[in-house]
Design an enzyme around this catalytic site. Structure first.
Site, mmCIF file in Angstrom:
data_model
loop_
_atom_site.group_PDB
_atom_site.id
_atom_site.type_symbol
_atom_site.label_atom_id
_atom_site.label_comp_id
_atom_site.label_asym_id
_atom_site.label_seq_id
_atom_site.Cartn_x
_atom_site.Cartn_y
_atom_site.Cartn_z
ATOM 1 N N ARG A 206 0.851 -1.189 0.000
ATOM 2 C CA ARG A 206 0.000 0.000 0.000
ATOM 3 C C ARG A 206 0.890 1.244 0.000
ATOM 4 N NH1 ARG A 206 -3.670 -2.665 -1.651
ATOM 5 N NH2 ARG A 206 -5.604 -3.190 -0.568
ATOM 6 N N HIS B 114 -1.878 0.777 -9.614
ATOM 7 C CA HIS B 114 -2.541 -0.124 -8.660
ATOM 8 C C HIS B 114 -3.363 -1.186 -9.396
ATOM 9 C CE1 HIS B 114 -4.115 -0.355 -4.268
ATOM 10 N NE2 HIS B 114 -4.140 -1.545 -4.831
HETATM 11 P P1 NDP Z 1 -2.027 -11.632 4.657
HETATM 12 O O1 NDP Z 1 -2.833 -11.075 5.760
HETATM 13 O O2 NDP Z 1 -2.270 -13.028 4.210
HETATM 14 O O3 NDP Z 1 -0.471 -11.557 5.046
HETATM 15 C C1 NDP Z 1 0.108 -10.448 5.629
HETATM 16 C C2 NDP Z 1 1.560 -10.770 5.952
HETATM 17 O O4 NDP Z 1 2.187 -9.585 6.475
HETATM 18 C C3 NDP Z 1 1.698 -11.844 7.024
HETATM 19 O O5 NDP Z 1 2.775 -12.696 6.726
HETATM 20 C C4 NDP Z 1 1.990 -11.039 8.285
HETATM 21 O O6 NDP Z 1 2.747 -11.722 9.261
HETATM 22 C C5 NDP Z 1 2.804 -9.906 7.712
HETATM 23 N N1 NDP Z 1 2.784 -8.752 8.610
HETATM 24 C C6 NDP Z 1 1.737 -7.957 8.944
HETATM 25 N N2 NDP Z 1 2.119 -7.022 9.824
HETATM 26 C C7 NDP Z 1 3.441 -7.220 10.039
HETATM 27 C C8 NDP Z 1 4.400 -6.587 10.853
HETATM 28 N N3 NDP Z 1 4.080 -5.547 11.628
HETATM 29 N N4 NDP Z 1 5.660 -7.053 10.835
HETATM 30 C C9 NDP Z 1 5.988 -8.124 10.075
HETATM 31 N N5 NDP Z 1 5.125 -8.773 9.272
HETATM 32 C C10 NDP Z 1 3.863 -8.330 9.258
HETATM 33 O O7 NDP Z 1 -2.156 -10.620 3.453
HETATM 34 P P2 NDP Z 1 -2.133 -10.900 1.876
HETATM 35 O O8 NDP Z 1 -0.910 -11.671 1.540
HETATM 36 O O9 NDP Z 1 -3.434 -11.442 1.445
HETATM 37 O O10 NDP Z 1 -2.053 -9.405 1.304
HETATM 38 C C11 NDP Z 1 -1.005 -8.543 1.670
HETATM 39 C C12 NDP Z 1 -1.311 -7.141 1.201
HETATM 40 O O11 NDP Z 1 -1.103 -7.027 -0.199
HETATM 41 C C13 NDP Z 1 -2.747 -6.654 1.371
HETATM 42 O O12 NDP Z 1 -3.015 -6.272 2.701
HETATM 43 C C14 NDP Z 1 -2.769 -5.463 0.434
HETATM 44 O O13 NDP Z 1 -2.334 -4.309 1.111
HETATM 45 C C15 NDP Z 1 -1.740 -5.831 -0.631
HETATM 46 N N6 NDP Z 1 -2.391 -6.057 -1.923
HETATM 47 C C16 NDP Z 1 -2.070 -5.262 -2.976
HETATM 48 C C17 NDP Z 1 -2.682 -5.417 -4.193
HETATM 49 C C18 NDP Z 1 -2.299 -4.604 -5.372
HETATM 50 O O14 NDP Z 1 -2.963 -4.693 -6.408
HETATM 51 N N7 NDP Z 1 -1.239 -3.814 -5.303
HETATM 52 C C19 NDP Z 1 -3.730 -6.436 -4.391
HETATM 53 C C20 NDP Z 1 -3.950 -7.255 -3.252
HETATM 54 C C21 NDP Z 1 -3.327 -7.054 -2.048
HETATM 55 P P3 NDP Z 1 2.140 -13.036 9.994
HETATM 56 O O15 NDP Z 1 2.132 -14.099 8.936
HETATM 57 O O16 NDP Z 1 3.120 -13.319 11.063
HETATM 58 O O17 NDP Z 1 0.771 -12.665 10.466
#
Ligand code: NDP
Length: 307
Positions: A222, A270
């Site tokens: 994001r 995006h």
């Molecule tokens: P998930 O919720 O499956 O995974 C999020 C990951 O981020 C997890 O591994 C989590 O760790 C990690 N994480 C979150 N907070 C922290 C932190 N503070 N420190 C370290 N690691 C952290 O999300 P998705 O994979 O489904 O999606 C990720 C993001 O991709 C979405 O939220 C969105 O913002 C973005 N996105 C962008 C798109 C685009 O077109 N550009 C389209 C779709 C999504 P843990 O596993 O330990 O919980």
């Protein structure tokens, strides 16, 4: 009990047909129709409606997108479950885009684009994939799906998440203490983190200085996670070699923003991955079935963590 679709009409039509076929007992409304808010039990939307308090019997609020950072979730009553979009279309598109991005950065496509502009025919050094370390910020659903597609290229793969993980074929790091160690061994950094209070501004000057000289950034998380000024400084100093950005802050960038014309930057609007209505409808239908059966929902958001 009814379902309200608060997004564009074209996608709504696909949802309506799927619901008529698979959940005929659930009344379906599009936001353009007159509906008694007290009947609404399930709502699909991009942002939380201003009048959310009218939906007094709401049980599940589905995001039409993969993130929920656009939700002002403090406005949503605590008992309402928040669900992000987990569907095959989003996953497949992100796999395509992120593999394309990693290969673009690996094979110096931005430098070749610049050379083409100067009518210059010159081969650049081409390290083997096995010598280019690719690291993921975030090891969630999307990052892991992309990693599966990258494995055949033989990039050394690593990732960083909040909690401890063990994933075959990649080196896993977690938590703030291990971030610098992860960055120090990453040549192409892919950001696939959700936007939360903890990840806002995470791609900053300090983080860039922890990457090896010549590293590259692929940002598909994001926009507000990236300090754009710090990125430009890191690129101009030569510390970072290139960046591919699918997200910016704001979107779109202002007409005169220096990132638009930066030779070491590629921007896409995006589009890395977009919710596909047919598969998204199936995903929401499956979650409603699970909710009715008292089973765990796919993509349920932990409201304390914000993702
Ligand atoms: P998930 O919720 O499956 O995974 C999020 C990951 O981020 C997890 O591994 C989590 O760790 C990690 N994480 C979150 N907070 C922290 C932190 N503070 N420190 C370290 N690691 C952290 O999300 P998705 O994979 O489904 O999606 C990720 C993001 O991709 C979405 O939220 C969105 O913002 C973005 N996105 C962008 C798109 C685009 O077109 N550009 C389209 C779709 C999504 P843990 O596993 O330990 O919980």
């Amino acid at each position: 009990m009814a379902f309200l679709f608060n997004s564009d009409a074209a996608r709504g039509t696909v949802f309506r047909e799927a619901f008529a076929r698979e959940l005929p007992d659930l009344k379906f409304f599009h936001a353009s129709e007159v509906v008694d808010p007290e009947k609404i039990c399930y709502l699909v939307t991009w942002t939380v409606p201003e009048d959310i308090s009218r939906y007094r019997n709401l049980e599940v609020l589905f995001s039409i997108g993969a993130g929920i950072d656009q939700f002002k979730s403090e406005k949503v009553p605590g008992h309402v479950k928040l669900v992000r979009m987990v569907e095959d279309g989003i996953i497949r598109m992100m796999q395509e885009y992120a593999v394309l991005g990693v290969l673009t950065l690996h094979r110096e496509m931005l430098a070749y684009r610049e050379q083409q502009g100067e009518h210059r025919w010159q081969a650049l050094a081409a390290p083997q994939a096995s010598e280019r370390r690719v690291g993921f910020l975030g090891l969630g659903m999307l990052a892991q799906a992309v990693i599966e597609r990258l494995k055949p290229f033989q990039f050394p793969l690593a990732g960083w998440s909040r909690s401890t993980k063990e994933i075959g074929g990649l080196t896993c790091f977690h938590g703030a203490d291990q971030l610098a160690g992860f960055l120090a061994q990453t040549d192409i950094l892919v950001c696939l983190l959700p936007l939360t209070d903890e990840t806002r501004g995470i791609l900053n000057a300090r983080l860039f200085s922890s990457l090896p000289a010549g590293a590259r950034l692929l940002h598909v998380g994001r926009g507000p996670q990236l300090d754009q000024t710090a990125l430009i400084e890191a690129l101009d100093s030569g510390h970072l070699a290139a960046a591919m950005l699918d997200v910016t802050d704001p979107e779109p960038l202002p007409e005169d923003h220096p990132l638009w014309s930066h030779p070491k930057v590629m921007i896409t609007p995006h589009i890395a991955s977009v919710t596909q209505p047919r598969t998204a409808a199936q995903s929401v239908i499956e979650n409603i079935r699970r909710h009715r059966a008292g089973e765990n929902l796919i993509g349920l958001v932990d409201r304390t963590l914000g993702y």
